[in-house]
Design a protein around this motif. Structure first.
Motif, PDB file in Angstrom:
ATOM      1  N   LEU A  55       0.648  -1.027  -0.144  1.00  0.00           N
ATOM      2  CA  LEU A  55       0.180  -0.089   0.084  1.00  0.00           C
ATOM      3  C   LEU A  55       0.927   1.241   0.026  1.00  0.00           C
ATOM      4  O   LEU A  55       0.634   2.174  -0.593  1.00  0.00           O
ATOM      5  N   VAL A  56       1.982   1.393   0.757  1.00  0.00           N
ATOM      6  CA  VAL A  56       2.976   2.377   0.703  1.00  0.00           C
ATOM      7  C   VAL A  56       3.554   2.748  -0.645  1.00  0.00           C
ATOM      8  O   VAL A  56       3.308   3.688  -1.174  1.00  0.00           O
ATOM      9  N   VAL A  57       3.837   1.359  -1.325  1.00  0.00           N
ATOM     10  CA  VAL A  57       4.543   1.758  -2.770  1.00  0.00           C
ATOM     11  C   VAL A  57       3.473   2.202  -3.699  1.00  0.00           C
ATOM     12  O   VAL A  57       3.735   3.152  -4.260  1.00  0.00           O
ATOM     13  N   LEU A  58       2.033   1.727  -3.466  1.00  0.00           N
ATOM     14  CA  LEU A  58       0.924   2.065  -4.447  1.00  0.00           C
ATOM     15  C   LEU A  58       0.862   3.655  -4.153  1.00  0.00           C
ATOM     16  O   LEU A  58       0.572   4.648  -5.145  1.00  0.00           O
ATOM     17  N   GLY A  59       0.770   4.023  -2.855  1.00  0.00           N
ATOM     18  CA  GLY A  59       0.379   5.513  -2.539  1.00  0.00           C
ATOM     19  C   GLY A  59       1.723   6.206  -3.076  1.00  0.00           C
ATOM     20  O   GLY A  59       1.048   7.433  -3.472  1.00  0.00           O
ATOM     21  N   LEU A  61       3.436   5.778  -5.767  1.00  0.00           N
ATOM     22  CA  LEU A  61       3.060   5.803  -7.256  1.00  0.00           C
ATOM     23  C   LEU A  61       2.149   6.788  -7.526  1.00  0.00           C
ATOM     24  O   LEU A  61       2.279   7.629  -8.436  1.00  0.00           O
ATOM     25  N   VAL A  62       1.026   7.087  -6.784  1.00  0.00           N
ATOM     26  CA  VAL A  62      -0.037   7.935  -7.062  1.00  0.00           C
ATOM     27  C   VAL A  62       0.474   9.118  -6.604  1.00  0.00           C
ATOM     28  O   VAL A  62       0.289  10.322  -7.265  1.00  0.00           O
ATOM     29  N   GLY A  63       1.085   9.451  -5.522  1.00  0.00           N
ATOM     30  CA  GLY A  63       1.551  10.624  -4.968  1.00  0.00           C
ATOM     31  C   GLY A  63       2.650  11.289  -5.964  1.00  0.00           C
ATOM     32  O   GLY A  63       2.275  12.478  -6.582  1.00  0.00           O
ATOM     33  N   ILE A  64       3.492  10.678  -6.220  1.00  0.00           N
ATOM     34  CA  ILE A  64       4.632  11.174  -7.222  1.00  0.00           C
ATOM     35  C   ILE A  64       4.178  10.899  -8.480  1.00  0.00           C
ATOM     36  O   ILE A  64       4.540  12.063  -9.160  1.00  0.00           O
ATOM     37  N   GLY A  65       3.834   9.732  -9.081  1.00  0.00           N
ATOM     38  CA  GLY A  65       3.274   9.806 -10.516  1.00  0.00           C
ATOM     39  C   GLY A  65       2.336  10.529 -10.801  1.00  0.00           C
ATOM     40  O   GLY A  65       2.271  11.466 -11.953  1.00  0.00           O
ATOM     41  N   GLY A  66       1.211  10.825 -10.000  1.00  0.00           N
ATOM     42  CA  GLY A  66      -0.048  11.419 -10.156  1.00  0.00           C
ATOM     43  C   GLY A  66       0.258  12.947 -10.348  1.00  0.00           C
ATOM     44  O   GLY A  66       0.059  13.641 -11.317  1.00  0.00           O
ATOM     45  N   VAL A  67       0.967  13.628  -9.344  1.00  0.00           N
ATOM     46  CA  VAL A  67       1.109  14.859  -9.090  1.00  0.00           C
ATOM     47  C   VAL A  67       2.284  15.452 -10.358  1.00  0.00           C
ATOM     48  O   VAL A  67       2.038  16.421 -11.040  1.00  0.00           O
ATOM     49  N   ALA A  68       3.244  14.551 -10.555  1.00  0.00           N
ATOM     50  CA  ALA A  68       4.070  14.903 -11.600  1.00  0.00           C
ATOM     51  C   ALA A  68       3.363  15.146 -13.212  1.00  0.00           C
ATOM     52  O   ALA A  68       3.590  15.889 -13.997  1.00  0.00           O
ATOM     53  N   ILE A  69       2.317  14.082 -13.480  1.00  0.00           N
ATOM     54  CA  ILE A  69       1.643  14.084 -14.595  1.00  0.00           C
ATOM     55  C   ILE A  69       0.782  15.196 -14.817  1.00  0.00           C
ATOM     56  O   ILE A  69       0.850  16.073 -15.835  1.00  0.00           O
ATOM     57  N   VAL A 150      -4.504   2.029  -9.148  1.00  0.00           N
ATOM     58  CA  VAL A 150      -3.628   3.487  -9.121  1.00  0.00           C
ATOM     59  C   VAL A 150      -3.665   3.819 -10.575  1.00  0.00           C
ATOM     60  O   VAL A 150      -3.899   5.280 -10.746  1.00  0.00           O
ATOM     61  N   ILE A 151      -3.820   3.104 -11.689  1.00  0.00           N
ATOM     62  CA  ILE A 151      -4.120   3.616 -13.084  1.00  0.00           C
ATOM     63  C   ILE A 151      -5.335   4.362 -13.215  1.00  0.00           C
ATOM     64  O   ILE A 151      -5.552   5.652 -13.568  1.00  0.00           O
ATOM     65  N   ILE A 152      -6.467   3.755 -12.486  1.00  0.00           N
ATOM     66  CA  ILE A 152      -7.813   4.391 -12.302  1.00  0.00           C
ATOM     67  C   ILE A 152      -8.024   5.808 -11.556  1.00  0.00           C
ATOM     68  O   ILE A 152      -8.446   6.940 -12.096  1.00  0.00           O
ATOM     69  N   VAL A 153      -7.071   5.775 -10.522  1.00  0.00           N
ATOM     70  CA  VAL A 153      -7.195   6.909  -9.597  1.00  0.00           C
ATOM     71  C   VAL A 153      -6.347   8.143 -10.474  1.00  0.00           C
ATOM     72  O   VAL A 153      -6.657   9.269 -10.554  1.00  0.00           O
ATOM     73  N   SER A 159      -7.446  13.911 -15.035  1.00  0.00           N
ATOM     74  CA  SER A 159      -8.026  14.292 -16.059  1.00  0.00           C
ATOM     75  C   SER A 159      -8.901  15.409 -15.474  1.00  0.00           C
ATOM     76  O   SER A 159      -9.290  16.265 -16.440  1.00  0.00           O
ATOM     77  N   GLN A 160      -9.383  15.457 -14.443  1.00  0.00           N
ATOM     78  CA  GLN A 160      -9.880  16.555 -13.911  1.00  0.00           C
ATOM     79  C   GLN A 160      -9.430  17.307 -12.673  1.00  0.00           C
ATOM     80  O   GLN A 160      -9.919  18.073 -11.974  1.00  0.00           O
ATOM     81  N   HIS A 161      -7.841  17.092 -12.770  1.00  0.00           N
ATOM     82  CA  HIS A 161      -7.040  17.765 -11.716  1.00  0.00           C
ATOM     83  C   HIS A 161      -7.719  17.483 -10.324  1.00  0.00           C
ATOM     84  O   HIS A 161      -7.785  18.480  -9.438  1.00  0.00           O
ATOM     85  N   ARG A 162      -8.177  16.134  -9.977  1.00  0.00           N
ATOM     86  CA  ARG A 162      -8.734  15.877  -8.675  1.00  0.00           C
ATOM     87  C   ARG A 162      -8.113  14.568  -7.993  1.00  0.00           C
ATOM     88  O   ARG A 162      -8.814  13.832  -7.665  1.00  0.00           O
ATOM     89  N   ILE A 163      -6.814  14.620  -8.009  1.00  0.00           N
ATOM     90  CA  ILE A 163      -6.145  13.361  -7.726  1.00  0.00           C
ATOM     91  C   ILE A 163      -6.334  13.150  -6.267  1.00  0.00           C
ATOM     92  O   ILE A 163      -6.706  11.965  -5.845  1.00  0.00           O
ATOM     93  N   GLY A 164      -6.415  14.422  -5.488  1.00  0.00           N
ATOM     94  CA  GLY A 164      -6.797  13.991  -4.083  1.00  0.00           C
ATOM     95  C   GLY A 164      -8.001  13.544  -3.758  1.00  0.00           C
ATOM     96  O   GLY A 164      -8.254  12.437  -2.818  1.00  0.00           O
ATOM     97  N   TYR A 165      -9.039  13.646  -4.519  1.00  0.00           N
ATOM     98  CA  TYR A 165     -10.369  13.252  -4.355  1.00  0.00           C
ATOM     99  C   TYR A 165     -10.342  11.690  -4.722  1.00  0.00           C
ATOM    100  O   TYR A 165     -10.993  10.961  -4.052  1.00  0.00           O
TER     101      TYR A 165
END
Lengths: 264, 77
Positions: A55-59, A61-69, A150-153, A159-165
């Motif tokens: 779960l930490v690794v997945l988190g 990935l979302v935190g770093i990958g998502g924000v960078a994207i 992770v891919i769905i999140v 696409s909506q700039h709502r990674i946090g939600y």
């Protein structure tokens, strides 16, 4: 535009939350089956450590990958890419759910997965090896199932700039499934997984279609509210296809249903 | 360097398997929908009709192909 206020924005936000929550639930039920199998055969410490590590690794990935994207990819490009991936996943999930609902392929069997995992971990081994194996199997189970989340999140959130939600909805589903898992100490084989998968497939296909259009510069009538029409359309089409495949199979020469190799 | 390359190849294969797996027709259908969207995007009123229809037809196509493939696999040689 998605950043406009009003009911249109609420529509896409509610859709995002439901889609991510249900998708996470489906994947976490599958992961929980493996974790419980590890816990009962190799001890709960190994199962817990493997789960938390994954779960930490997945988190991350979302935190770093998502924000960078979100930060570096132009919004329209992001929407086309995210929409393409969401549509790809949505069509895959719907295809599988329709073929399962019509009895053409067997339903995802949590009990069989549980038995298989327990059997694979049942051999004798020194205590340390047993714990390491348990950790690895739990980590792998949660990580593999969680990657789709992770891919769905990232896809829906970025696409909506709502990674946090999106991440919060996924975390809520993980906590819910994990909490129920702790209470019943059993994999959740009673969960109507195929129904959930169908709903998520409908939502992902709708969001995918919507974002491909938005990213390509198409302006939908009624903005985000068009999502409701897309969801309704895909839901009706899915029901029609289930009924068509069932009817077609009844008239076709019968053979036993096949078991597809299922990762999700 | 060689190890990094190996890991990248493995990661690429895993992502390919994860997104495409044994149903490449879903990828082909999805890419076709994207291509059609870009082809008609200049005509907005046409695009908002064509895009959902293409997605719907895409779903019908992948279910049709899935059913045909499974029935073919079941048929005795």
């Amino acid at each position: 535009m998605i950043l406009a206020t009003g009911s249109a924005t609420t529509t896409s936000l509610v859709g995002l939350l439901i889609a991510v929550f249900l998708a996470s639930m489906v994947e976490m039920v599958e992961a929980l089956t493996i974790v419980v199998a590890v816990g009962t055969t190799r001890g709960w410490r190994a199962a817990f450590r493997g789960t938390v590590a994954a779960l930490v690794v997945l988190g991350l990935l979302v935190g770093i990958g998502g924000v960078a994207i979100v930060k570096y990819v132009p919004i329209d490009t992001l929407r086309v890419i995210a929409g393409t991936i969401l549509l790809l996943l949505g069509l895959s999930w719907l295809r599988k759910a329709i073929l399962r609902s019509s009895g053409l392929i067997s339903l995802h069997d949590e009990d069989a997965i549980f038995r298989r995992t327990v059997t694979s971990l049942s051999g004798d081994a020194p205590a340390k090896t047993r714990e390491t194996q348990g950790f690895v199997v739990a980590f792998k189970g949660v990580f593999v199932e969680g990657m789709e989340v992770v891919i769905i999140v990232i896809g829906l959130g970025a696409s909506q700039h709502r990674i946090g939600y999106a991440a919060a909805a996924a975390a809520a589903a993980i906590l819910l499934v994990g909490g129920i898992g702790v209470l019943v100490v059993r994999q959740l084989s009673e969960v109507p997984e195929n129904l959930l998968k169908t709903i998520v497939g409908v939502m992902l296909s709708s969001f995918g279609t919507f974002w491909i259009g938005e990213g390509a510069g198409v302006r939908w009538p009624a903005s985000d509210a068009s999502l409701v029409v897309l969801v309704a359309g895909f839901a009706v089409l899915t029901m029609l296809l289930i009924s068509w495949v069932r009817r077609a199979q009844r008239t076709a020469p019968t053979a036993p249903e096949v078991r597809e190799p299922v990762a999700s | 360097m060689k190890t990094i390359g190996r890991y990248l190849v493995r990661a690429g294969l895993a992502i390919w398997d994860f997104l495409v797996g044994d149903t490449p027709e879903v990828l082909v259908v999805t890419l076709a929908i994207v291509a059609i969207t870009f082809a008609v995007r200049a005509h907005n009123s046409l695009a908002v009709v064509i895009l959902p229809i293409c997605s719907a037809l895409g779903l019908v196509a992948v279910v049709w192909m899935g059913r045909a493939r499974i029935n073919k696999a079941k048929r005795p040689n």
